[in-house]
Write a protein that holds these residues in place. Structure first.
Motif, PDB file in Angstrom:
ATOM      1  N   THR A 197       0.654  -1.154   0.509  1.00 48.50           N
ATOM      2  CA  THR A 197       0.121   0.505  -0.172  1.00 48.50           C
ATOM      3  C   THR A 197       0.846   1.078  -0.071  1.00 48.50           C
ATOM      4  O   THR A 197       1.656   1.552   0.915  1.00 48.50           O
ATOM      5  CB  THR A 197      -0.515   0.282   1.367  1.00 48.50           C
ATOM      6  N   THR A 198       0.020   2.745  -1.070  1.00 50.49           N
ATOM      7  CA  THR A 198       1.073   3.684  -0.759  1.00 50.49           C
ATOM      8  C   THR A 198       0.227   4.231  -0.314  1.00 50.49           C
ATOM      9  O   THR A 198      -1.104   4.501  -0.128  1.00 50.49           O
ATOM     10  CB  THR A 198       1.607   3.913  -2.123  1.00 50.49           C
ATOM     11  N   ARG A 199       1.090   4.742   0.482  1.00 51.71           N
ATOM     12  CA  ARG A 199       0.839   6.631   1.214  1.00 51.71           C
ATOM     13  C   ARG A 199       0.278   7.544  -0.293  1.00 51.71           C
ATOM     14  O   ARG A 199       1.169   7.368  -1.309  1.00 51.71           O
ATOM     15  CB  ARG A 199       1.399   7.333   2.219  1.00 51.71           C
ATOM     16  N   GLN A 200      -0.964   8.727   0.611  1.00 55.11           N
ATOM     17  CA  GLN A 200      -1.567   9.928  -0.740  1.00 55.11           C
ATOM     18  C   GLN A 200       0.206  10.898  -1.669  1.00 55.11           C
ATOM     19  O   GLN A 200       0.282  11.104  -2.018  1.00 55.11           O
ATOM     20  CB  GLN A 200      -1.162  10.742  -0.309  1.00 55.11           C
ATOM     21  N   SER A 201       0.838  10.194  -0.465  1.00 51.89           N
ATOM     22  CA  SER A 201       2.309  10.940  -0.680  1.00 51.89           C
ATOM     23  C   SER A 201       3.804  10.597  -1.747  1.00 51.89           C
ATOM     24  O   SER A 201       3.760  10.684  -2.035  1.00 51.89           O
ATOM     25  CB  SER A 201       3.320  10.985   0.732  1.00 51.89           C
ATOM     26  N   GLY A 202       2.918   8.969  -1.893  1.00 47.01           N
ATOM     27  CA  GLY A 202       3.740   8.579  -3.097  1.00 47.01           C
ATOM     28  C   GLY A 202       4.315   7.162  -2.308  1.00 47.01           C
ATOM     29  O   GLY A 202       5.047   6.275  -2.925  1.00 47.01           O
ATOM     30  N   TYR A 203       4.967   7.710  -0.695  1.00 42.68           N
ATOM     31  CA  TYR A 203       5.768   6.404   0.241  1.00 42.68           C
ATOM     32  C   TYR A 203       4.798   5.124   0.435  1.00 42.68           C
ATOM     33  O   TYR A 203       3.633   5.246   0.422  1.00 42.68           O
ATOM     34  CB  TYR A 203       6.620   7.558   1.314  1.00 42.68           C
ATOM     35  N   GLU A 204       5.660   4.233   0.526  1.00 41.77           N
ATOM     36  CA  GLU A 204       4.986   2.684   0.124  1.00 41.77           C
ATOM     37  C   GLU A 204       4.882   2.980   2.433  1.00 41.77           C
ATOM     38  O   GLU A 204       5.411   3.803   2.818  1.00 41.77           O
ATOM     39  CB  GLU A 204       5.860   1.763   1.375  1.00 41.77           C
ATOM     40  N   HIS A 205       2.769   2.405   2.524  1.00 45.03           N
ATOM     41  CA  HIS A 205       2.730   2.614   4.297  1.00 45.03           C
ATOM     42  C   HIS A 205       3.082   1.784   4.844  1.00 45.03           C
ATOM     43  O   HIS A 205       3.464   1.652   6.074  1.00 45.03           O
ATOM     44  CB  HIS A 205       1.184   2.465   4.283  1.00 45.03           C
ATOM     45  N   MET A 213      -7.240  -0.988   5.001  1.00 43.60           N
ATOM     46  CA  MET A 213      -8.480   0.173   4.491  1.00 43.60           C
ATOM     47  C   MET A 213      -9.419   0.339   5.986  1.00 43.60           C
ATOM     48  O   MET A 213      -9.611   1.374   5.295  1.00 43.60           O
ATOM     49  CB  MET A 213      -9.046  -0.275   2.768  1.00 43.60           C
ATOM     50  N   LYS A 214      -9.501  -0.824   5.428  1.00 46.96           N
ATOM     51  CA  LYS A 214     -10.322  -0.888   6.928  1.00 46.96           C
ATOM     52  C   LYS A 214     -10.018   0.691   8.428  1.00 46.96           C
ATOM     53  O   LYS A 214     -10.277   0.836   8.842  1.00 46.96           O
ATOM     54  CB  LYS A 214     -11.268  -1.527   7.575  1.00 46.96           C
ATOM     55  N   ARG A 215      -8.480  -0.373   8.328  1.00 47.91           N
ATOM     56  CA  ARG A 215      -7.824   0.389   9.564  1.00 47.91           C
ATOM     57  C   ARG A 215      -7.646   1.779   9.340  1.00 47.91           C
ATOM     58  O   ARG A 215      -8.052   2.621  10.346  1.00 47.91           O
ATOM     59  CB  ARG A 215      -6.644  -0.466   9.987  1.00 47.91           C
ATOM     60  N   ALA A 216      -6.977   2.382   7.755  1.00 50.43           N
ATOM     61  CA  ALA A 216      -7.303   3.630   7.620  1.00 50.43           C
ATOM     62  C   ALA A 216      -8.618   4.375   7.408  1.00 50.43           C
ATOM     63  O   ALA A 216      -8.425   5.744   6.892  1.00 50.43           O
ATOM     64  CB  ALA A 216      -6.668   3.286   6.341  1.00 50.43           C
ATOM     65  N   ARG A 217      -9.845   3.528   7.450  1.00 45.36           N
ATOM     66  CA  ARG A 217     -11.093   4.177   7.747  1.00 45.36           C
ATOM     67  C   ARG A 217     -11.294   4.569   5.356  1.00 45.36           C
ATOM     68  O   ARG A 217     -11.536   6.149   6.068  1.00 45.36           O
ATOM     69  CB  ARG A 217     -11.088   4.855   8.614  1.00 45.36           C
ATOM     70  N   ILE A 218     -10.123   3.914   5.359  1.00 40.77           N
ATOM     71  CA  ILE A 218     -10.939   4.575   3.744  1.00 40.77           C
ATOM     72  C   ILE A 218     -11.749   3.914   2.768  1.00 40.77           C
ATOM     73  O   ILE A 218     -11.587   2.455   3.113  1.00 40.77           O
ATOM     74  CB  ILE A 218      -9.224   3.813   2.995  1.00 40.77           C
ATOM     75  N   PRO A 219     -13.253   4.451   2.919  1.00 49.77           N
ATOM     76  CA  PRO A 219     -13.773   4.481   2.381  1.00 49.77           C
ATOM     77  C   PRO A 219     -14.059   3.446   0.626  1.00 49.77           C
ATOM     78  O   PRO A 219     -13.543   4.154  -0.253  1.00 49.77           O
ATOM     79  CB  PRO A 219     -15.691   3.971   2.303  1.00 49.77           C
ATOM     80  N   LEU A 220     -14.147   2.368   0.279  1.00 50.80           N
ATOM     81  CA  LEU A 220     -13.774   1.885  -0.956  1.00 50.80           C
ATOM     82  C   LEU A 220     -15.446   2.618  -1.600  1.00 50.80           C
ATOM     83  O   LEU A 220     -15.227   2.353  -2.771  1.00 50.80           O
ATOM     84  CB  LEU A 220     -13.542   0.338  -1.746  1.00 50.80           C
ATOM     85  N   THR A 221     -16.080   3.254  -1.162  1.00 52.47           N
ATOM     86  CA  THR A 221     -17.375   3.033  -1.535  1.00 52.47           C
ATOM     87  C   THR A 221     -17.487   4.158  -2.072  1.00 52.47           C
ATOM     88  O   THR A 221     -17.080   5.104  -1.621  1.00 52.47           O
ATOM     89  CB  THR A 221     -18.922   2.668  -0.832  1.00 52.47           C
TER      90      THR A 221
END
Length: 94
Positions: free
Chosen positions: A58-66, A86-94
């Motif tokens: 996974t990559t962060r928005q900055s481009g670095y690996e998470h 994704m769930k831990r980061a609270r990133i919804p895919l919907t």
């Protein structure tokens, strides 16, 4: 005059936001549209070949690996790792 322009731009922003939200909701409700899906639907949609090794990164928005890249032996393990990130980061895919 600046206040009037600010109000007009604010109203335009609200209208654009509501329009985009409505479009996303319609896509989400249409079972034939696979652009917007729930995280739980990913397993049925993936086209990964079985019997391979799967690398999840996974990559962060900055481009670095998470996180460091992780290797999994099954599709289900790899998808579960990606979904949990994704769930831990609270990133919804919907």
């Amino acid at each position: 005059m600046m206040t009037f322009i600010g109000i007009i731009l604010g109203v335009a922003f609200v209208i654009a936001t509501l329009s985009m939200m409505s479009k996303t909701t319609k896509r989400h409700e249409d079972p034939n549209d696979k652009v917007v899906v729930d995280l739980d639907q990913l397993r049925g949609l993936c086209n990964l070949a079985p019997g391979q090794a799967y690398v999840v990164f996974t990559t962060r928005q900055s481009g670095y690996e998470h996180q460091p890249r992780r290797v999994f032996k099954s599709i289900d393990e790899a998808l579960a790792a990606g979904v949990s990130t994704m769930k831990r980061a609270r990133i919804p895919l919907t």
